[in-house]
Design an enzyme around this catalytic site. Structure first.
Site, short mmCIF file in Angstrom:
data_model
loop_
_atom_site.label_atom_id
_atom_site.label_comp_id
_atom_site.label_asym_id
_atom_site.label_seq_id
_atom_site.Cartn_x
_atom_site.Cartn_y
_atom_site.Cartn_z
N SER A 55 0.79 -1.23 0.00
CA SER A 55 0.00 0.00 0.00
C SER A 55 0.82 1.29 0.00
O SER A 55 0.32 2.32 -0.47
CB SER A 55 -1.01 0.01 1.15
N THR A 87 -2.94 -1.99 4.40
CA THR A 87 -3.55 -1.15 5.44
C THR A 87 -2.89 0.21 5.61
O THR A 87 -3.50 1.13 6.16
CB THR A 87 -3.54 -1.88 6.80
N ASP A 88 -1.65 0.38 5.14
CA ASP A 88 -0.95 1.64 5.40
C ASP A 88 -1.66 2.84 4.78
O ASP A 88 -1.69 3.93 5.37
CB ASP A 88 0.48 1.58 4.87
#
Length: 325
Positions: A55, A87-88
């Site tokens: 990400s 998720t980042d």
């Protein structure tokens, strides 16, 4: 039977732990073959890998590609879409989609904090919960949603709060909009009406700077050029800046560069409260626009979309300050 398209973009949910314990990308997504797990609940999942990216490699242009694919999926007759994502930057992609897609078509973004072969891997579980949420009639008219760890959050307010914990995604101030139990979503809140913007290309050179004690104008001076299209500042407290920054910030405003102010605090809303030098009242008088209720990274996404839609002046100010969009 509800037909859900799962668009896979990469991230930890698609990765595996190697023999040395390092988490690495796979040539093929190990969870992109889930077609049978929810058939007994009347949900058929079609998998499509659009990217295979960590990400931090995600960009606004790729977010726009995802949005366009979702619009196409709606025309193809799907009942909803799930997007798997690292998720980042998940919250930024989710909010980009929230601002660019009609909210009467369910879109649910999910990911994982543990790779596919780790003990306690959460990827497949989150994917199935997200698909069940996208298939729910209750998911319509709530904007883009984020479903992880048995909770449902709005893309507008959710944020990643922990580097590794599976319960990392939280909604400060407001809490989740719903929960999921045994792959059955239940909603307890409604989202206030949002404004959707249609864009087909994106501006670049829109920046985010975080204020800190003892800050001067050095970072702002670096942006004082013809290439800078916009700036979001994470101000101190309710929206304040050290006085040594003011001359540099004023030069950006005088150049007609939109400068948006949010708070660097996890909860609360940036407001013009303080009248001292560098306080929110002076900053507003200088021409900075307050963006209510968003963190810095989401305010930047919103500013990119606003500028890409050619919003300026009062229209831009209203769009950025409006807490309901």
């Amino acid at each position: 039977m509800k037909h859900i398209l799962a668009i896979h973009t990469g991230g930890t949910i698609s990765m595996s732990q190697d023999e040395s314990g390092e988490v690495v990308q796979n040539e093929q997504n190990p969870i992109a073959n889930q077609q049978d797990n929810l058939l007994d609940q009347g949900i058929d999942i079609t998998n499509e890998e659009i990217f295979n990216l960590p990400s931090p490699h995600m960009t606004p242009d790729r977010m726009l590609e995802i949005a366009n694919r979702i619009k196409e999926a709606r025309k193809q007759g799907y009942n909803g879409v799930v997007v798997t994502h690292g998720t980042d930057t998940l919250e930024e992609t989710a909010y980009f989609l929230d601002l660019t897609l009609a909210n009467d078509f369910p879109v649910v973004v999910t990911g994982a904090m543990r790779s596919s072969n780790e003990i306690g891997s959460d990827g497949l579980y989150n994917l199935l919960n997200a698909a069940a949420t996208a298939a729910s009639p209750q998911a319509k008219n709530k904007g883009v949603l984020v479903a992880m760890n048995d909770e449902i959050h709005t893309a507008r307010y959710v944020t990643k709060t922990h580097t590794t914990n599976v319960a990392t995604f939280r909604t400060p101030t407001f809490g989740p909009i719903g929960i999921i139990s045994k792959h059955e979503p239940t909603f307890y809140q409604e989202l206030i009406q949002s404004e959707v913007v249609d864009v087909d290309s994106l501006v670049d050179h829109v920046y985010l700077i975080k204020a800190f004690a003892g800050m001067d104008g050095t970072l702002f001076d670096a942006l004082d050029n013809d290439q800078t299209n916009g700036l979001v500042i994470e101000g101190l407290g309710a929206g304040n800046l050290p006085p040594e920054t003011l001359d540099s910030v004023k030069r950006l405003v005088d150049r007609n560069i939109p400068v948006i102010l949010v708070s660097r605090c996890l909860s609360g809303v940036a407001q013009d409260i303080y009248a001292y030098e560098g306080g929110g009242i002076q900053l507003e008088e200088m021409g900075l626009e307050f963006c209510h209720g968003l963190n810095g990274q989401k305010a930047r996404i919103k500013l990119i979309i606003a500028l890409s839609a050619h919003k300026s002046g009062e229209e831009l100010a209203r769009f950025m300050s409006n807490a309901i969009s």
